[in-house]
Design a protein around this motif. Structure first.
Motif, PDB file in Angstrom:
ATOM      1  N   ALA A 191       0.772  -1.226   0.161  1.00 43.48           N
ATOM      2  CA  ALA A 191       0.057  -0.048  -0.076  1.00 43.48           C
ATOM      3  C   ALA A 191       0.853   1.397   0.065  1.00 43.48           C
ATOM      4  N   GLU A 192       2.095   1.086   0.672  1.00 42.37           N
ATOM      5  CA  GLU A 192       2.826   2.277   0.718  1.00 42.37           C
ATOM      6  C   GLU A 192       3.998   2.615  -0.375  1.00 42.37           C
ATOM      7  N   GLY A 193       3.849   1.318  -1.298  1.00 40.65           N
ATOM      8  CA  GLY A 193       4.861   1.227  -2.387  1.00 40.65           C
ATOM      9  C   GLY A 193       6.161   0.741  -1.912  1.00 40.65           C
ATOM     10  N   ARG A 194       6.533   0.308  -0.716  1.00 36.80           N
ATOM     11  CA  ARG A 194       7.730  -0.243  -0.243  1.00 36.80           C
ATOM     12  C   ARG A 194       7.898  -1.560  -1.083  1.00 36.80           C
ATOM     13  N   ALA A 195       6.864  -2.258  -1.506  1.00 41.74           N
ATOM     14  CA  ALA A 195       7.194  -3.606  -1.967  1.00 41.74           C
ATOM     15  C   ALA A 195       6.436  -3.595  -3.572  1.00 41.74           C
ATOM     16  N   ARG A 196       7.105  -4.195  -4.563  1.00 43.75           N
ATOM     17  CA  ARG A 196       6.878  -3.778  -6.063  1.00 43.75           C
ATOM     18  C   ARG A 196       6.494  -5.209  -6.636  1.00 43.75           C
ATOM     19  N   VAL A 197       6.833  -6.391  -6.113  1.00 45.13           N
ATOM     20  CA  VAL A 197       6.808  -7.512  -6.746  1.00 45.13           C
ATOM     21  C   VAL A 197       6.053  -8.345  -5.670  1.00 45.13           C
ATOM     22  N   PHE A 198       4.883  -9.082  -5.977  1.00 45.43           N
ATOM     23  CA  PHE A 198       4.218  -9.822  -5.099  1.00 45.43           C
ATOM     24  C   PHE A 198       4.077 -11.317  -5.874  1.00 45.43           C
ATOM     25  N   PHE A 199       4.588 -12.353  -5.349  1.00 48.99           N
ATOM     26  CA  PHE A 199       4.583 -13.693  -5.965  1.00 48.99           C
ATOM     27  C   PHE A 199       3.778 -14.553  -4.698  1.00 48.99           C
ATOM     28  N   ALA A 200       3.015 -15.382  -5.281  1.00 52.06           N
ATOM     29  CA  ALA A 200       1.924 -16.145  -4.315  1.00 52.06           C
ATOM     30  C   ALA A 200       2.344 -17.657  -4.806  1.00 52.06           C
ATOM     31  N   LEU A 201       2.644 -18.379  -3.838  1.00 54.77           N
ATOM     32  CA  LEU A 201       2.803 -19.795  -4.273  1.00 54.77           C
ATOM     33  C   LEU A 201       1.052 -20.332  -3.714  1.00 54.77           C
ATOM     34  N   GLY A 202       0.321 -20.623  -4.381  1.00 50.24           N
ATOM     35  CA  GLY A 202      -1.063 -21.030  -4.363  1.00 50.24           C
ATOM     36  C   GLY A 202      -1.728 -19.932  -3.316  1.00 50.24           C
ATOM     37  N   GLY A 203      -3.069 -20.085  -2.833  1.00 50.66           N
ATOM     38  CA  GLY A 203      -3.775 -19.324  -2.360  1.00 50.66           C
ATOM     39  C   GLY A 203      -4.547 -18.362  -3.163  1.00 50.66           C
ATOM     40  N   ASN A 204      -5.593 -17.436  -2.403  1.00 51.23           N
ATOM     41  CA  ASN A 204      -6.043 -16.463  -3.091  1.00 51.23           C
ATOM     42  C   ASN A 204      -6.139 -15.304  -2.032  1.00 51.23           C
ATOM     43  N   PHE A 205      -4.989 -14.461  -2.112  1.00 50.31           N
ATOM     44  CA  PHE A 205      -4.373 -13.685  -1.230  1.00 50.31           C
ATOM     45  C   PHE A 205      -5.529 -12.528  -0.953  1.00 50.31           C
ATOM     46  N   LEU A 206      -6.168 -12.042  -2.067  1.00 45.61           N
ATOM     47  CA  LEU A 206      -7.237 -11.046  -1.864  1.00 45.61           C
ATOM     48  C   LEU A 206      -8.254 -11.487  -1.017  1.00 45.61           C
ATOM     49  N   SER A 207      -8.800 -12.468  -1.123  1.00 40.67           N
ATOM     50  CA  SER A 207     -10.023 -12.980  -0.404  1.00 40.67           C
ATOM     51  C   SER A 207      -9.807 -13.586   1.017  1.00 40.67           C
TER      52      SER A 207
END
Ligand code: SF4
Length: 762
Positions: A461-477
């Motif tokens: 949210a603050e722009g400190r992380a630029r790449v998000f990688f998810a090994l499985g799951g549904n992070f948003l939900s």
């Protein structure tokens, strides 16, 4: 007061009305058989589905992809429940989501579809990319996808601008490679789903007992005199546990349930695989149900302890295990004084349970030589989640319920390998074996604590992380505060998800979005050296193999270990001395490294091939407590304030029966009698007149936290048996109301089980 509205909610509204039809039967029984058959037939076809189900949880088969309940030592031909069958059928569906599907549906159009529709479209078949500014996903080759990921990770100003999230489905082998990759890249940013579920258990047990894991085995349930189920709904979330509880009841064990909602699975059960169980009303599970106020668990557990200490004062030596307390614990005097000072009327008020019922539950505990306490998210997902866990430990310590058969602490885990992933080092903290990892692979791993799930959300949210990688799951939900998380993901340069099926997280991407389709548990994993198996660790620390045999849903799928290895190879290149591609070709080689690095895994390849696998040692079973005092700790906790302003309710989020975590199979909740609709709010009938609302009315839910209002529109009121002042809604629909910055003290588990809301008439 600021407001976070939902003019265009991330989780779409739902037209129509629920059908409400109270369920009058036992859990399980013919209803479970019928639901299982219907779902398996619809998704996988009856013959194919039945063939797969005979492999679930078998020695030579695959581990159920759903919850982490353990398998018995002697397995029956049928070792699955309704939910396990749905999870298998869901993965084995014959439907496919191909590049043509994505060409026909824009991302915007897909966002308007409900979760069950997204899931029902079938298995993903190809790697897909959403390029900057594009309205649609398009196909991409694996080589190009890995090159894209490597370029974006390589362009970061710091490795700490990358986040590597894990869901609890990932195997031990995939998880071990994944954390190795993140640490070789130079970051401990390894948030996981454990941060959102049992982190409070890990912290609470770790401080009090010196281990973050449960202390019982499945065999212990055959010896317990009393079993307490607190904040847990096994009928929906771990149904095979009901068979264990049924056996305990038939043997004469006492079962007490503590839960705000009266759940069918806590009261009666008919074993769906035993025809004789269909005659009559089934087995009573809990002989006593304490409908605690949402958030009243500390008060309730302190009340049980108070009744026990009072009885001990009347009859010294009759209740407390004095010898155990003196030899193996510390902090008892301060704890006993704290409990003695707690007035009964306040405990009763805060627990929301009559004193007579609290004393009846304490009487069961006092008679039992061996007590097990089981719990789940109803305990952990509160601001005082760690205190809840430690009050459970206090309660167990009074009668010395550790180090003896049939007794102990049992946090019941939700996803099949969530415990194993943490054992393999998926953790934002530095694992105790980091030096061994460094020596095994000849590199200098980072030592600074990384980001957990809450920290990851805020870094994006603050722009400190630029790449998000998810090994499985549904992070948003899975995460709280849906609208906030959607904006956070959209602020990334790149988001990537390793998945088997389409989900909402794929529809809120960074500038670039990748979907990387992987093999499921049921499928044959063929690598360079031949067919492979993976391993998992269940809720009771049993490590065992999982072997899929079905042809993969698409020839373009990769296994999770292969995806991680190829990602690492592409990203790290000559910077890494690890033979990534060689490891992906032979999982035995990964297990050799695990054996060299992670305590308890010596001779991993041989031991995991033994029937039933092996059980990791838990030192508390031999009364070794790795705490600051080398003893089990009694801990003192102030009761949380539960005061509400007029019109306010405490909302808890729950799962429906047609759901596993974020995966919504269908729109019915059979045991709660709610059909065809998920945007419902369950309220005590006694509260409706005071709130000025009626059953069936549509209302807007507004949550209140630190001066911010969050809004979720169009929920239908359904009366339900739960305490006054409480409300229940389904997750993920109500996640928009859960503030991202409201989390448990010390564990940072989001407070999804206690959200202060008001109702607004529409
Ligand atoms: S209890 Fe859990 S692990 Fe066992 S079959 Fe059911 S869903 Fe699967």
């Amino acid at each position: 007061m600021s407001a976070e509205g939902d003019d265009k909610p991330t989780t779409p509204l739902e037209p129509g009305e629920p059908r409400v039809e109270p369920y009058e039967h036992a859990a399980g029984g013919l209803g479970a058989v019928a639901a299982t058959t219907r779902y398996v037939k619809r998704e996988a076809g009856l013959a194919r589905g039945a063939g797969l189900l005979l492999q679930v949880n078998q020695e030579d088969g695959f581990d159920c992809p759903s919850c982490a309940w353990p398998d018995p030592e002697h397995r029956a031909v049928v070792e699955f429940c309704e939910n396990g069958a749905k999870a298998v059928a869901d993965e084995a569906t014959t439907r496919r989501v191909t590049p043509d599907f994505f060409a026909a549906h824009s991302i915007e159009a897909l966002r308007a579809q409900p979760d069950q529709w997204l899931n029902a479209q079938g298995r993903l078949t190809h790697p897909m990319v959403r390029r900057p500014g594009a309205t649609h996903y398009e196909a991409i080759t694996w080589d190009d996808a890995f090159a894209m990921l490597a370029a974006e990770l390589g362009a970061l100003a710091s490795p700490d601008e990358a986040l590597f999230y894990t869901s609890g489905r990932a195997s031990n082998e995939a998880a071990f490679l994944y954390q190795l990759f993140a640490r070789q890249l130079g970051t401990n940013n390894l948030p996981d789903c454990s941060n959102m579920c049992h982190e409070s258990s890990g912290v609470g047990l770790g401080e009090a007992l010196g281990t973050g894991k449960g202390t019982v085995t499945l065999e212990d349930f055959a010896h317990a005199d009393a079993i307490f189920l607190i904040g847990q709904n096994p009928g929906t979330n771990h149904p095979r546990m009901l068979s264990t509880l049924r056996e305990a009841r038939h043997r004469g064990a006492h079962i007490v349930a503590v839960n705000p909602l009266r759940e069918v699975g806590l009261t009666r059960f008919q074993h769906p695989q035993l025809a004789r169980d269909f005659i009559g009303k089934g087995t009573e599970i809990a002989e006593l149900l304490l409908q605690v106020r949402v958030g009243g668990d500390v008060a309730l557990l302190q009340a049980l302890a108070k009744a026990m200490l009072e009885e001990e004062a009347r009859h010294p030596g009759a209740v407390l295990e004095r010898d155990f307390i003196e030899r193996h614990t510390s902090g008892f005097a301060a704890y006993a004084a704290h409990i003695a000072a707690a007035p009964w009327d306040e405990l009763v008020r805060d627990a929301g349970v009559p004193e007579a019922d609290l004393r009846a539950a304490a009487a069961i505990a006092m008679k039992a030589e061996r007590t097990i306490v089981c719990w789940a998210m109803g305990i952990t997902q509160h601001k005082h989640g760690v205190a809840n866990v430690q009050e459970i430990v206090n309660f167990l310590l009074l009668r010395g319920n550790f180090g003896r058969e049939g007794a102990g602490a049992c946090p019941v885990r939700g996803h099949s390998n969530v415990q194993g992933d943490r054992t393999m080092g998926v953790w934002e903290h530095v694992p105790p074996w980091l030096d061994a990892l460094a020596a095994e692979f000849d590199f200098q791993p980072p030592r600074a604590t990384g980001l957990d799930t809450v920290g990851a959300i805020q870094a994006m949210a603050e722009g400190r992380a630029r790449v998000f990688f998810a090994l499985g799951g549904n992070f948003l939900s899975a995460t709280p505060d849906t609208e906030h998380v959607a904006r956070a993901l959209a602020g990334c340069r790149l988001t990537a998800h390793v998945s088997t099926k389409l989900n909402r997280a794929h529809l809120h991407t960074g500038e670039i979005g990748l979907i990387l389709p992987c093999l499921g548990r049921t499928e044959l994993d063929e690598q360079a050296t031949g067919p492979q198996f993976v391993t998992v660790e269940d809720s009771m620390s049993v490590v065992h193999p999982s072997r899929g045999k079905s042809p993969p849903a698409s020839e373009h799928l990769l296994s999770e270990p292969a995806i991680v290895a190829r990602l690492a190879h592409a990203t790290l290149g000559a910077r890494s001395r690890v033979d990534w591609l060689g490891l992906a070709g032979d999982y035995d080689r990964i297990r050799v490294h695990v054996a060299n690095v992670v305590p308890g895994f010596a001779d991993f390849n041989a031991r995991v091939r033994e029937p039933g696998g092996f059980t990791l040692e838990n030192p508390t079973r031999r009364l070794a407590f790795d705490t600051s005092t080398q003893r089990a700790q009694f801990t003192v906790h102030a009761r949380p304030s539960l005061e509400l302003a007029p019109g306010q309710l405490v909302m808890t989020t729950v799962r429906s029966h047609d759901q596993f975590n974020t995966t919504v199979y269908d729109v019915n909740d059979r045991y709660r009698g709610v059909y065809g609709h998920r945007r419902v709010v369950l309220l005590s009938p006694a509260d409706l007149p005071d709130l000025g609302v009626k059953a069936g009315e549509h209302v807007t839910l507004v949550s209140h936290f630190r001066g911010v209002e969050r809004v979720a529109r169009d929920f239908v009121i359904v009366p339900y048996d739960l305490p006054r002042g409480c409300a229940a809604t389904y997750f993920p629909e109500a996640n928009a109301l859960v503030p991202w910055d409201s989390y448990a003290d010390r564990s940072r588990t989001p407070t999804s089980k206690s959200v202060v809301i008001t109702l607004r008439r529409e």
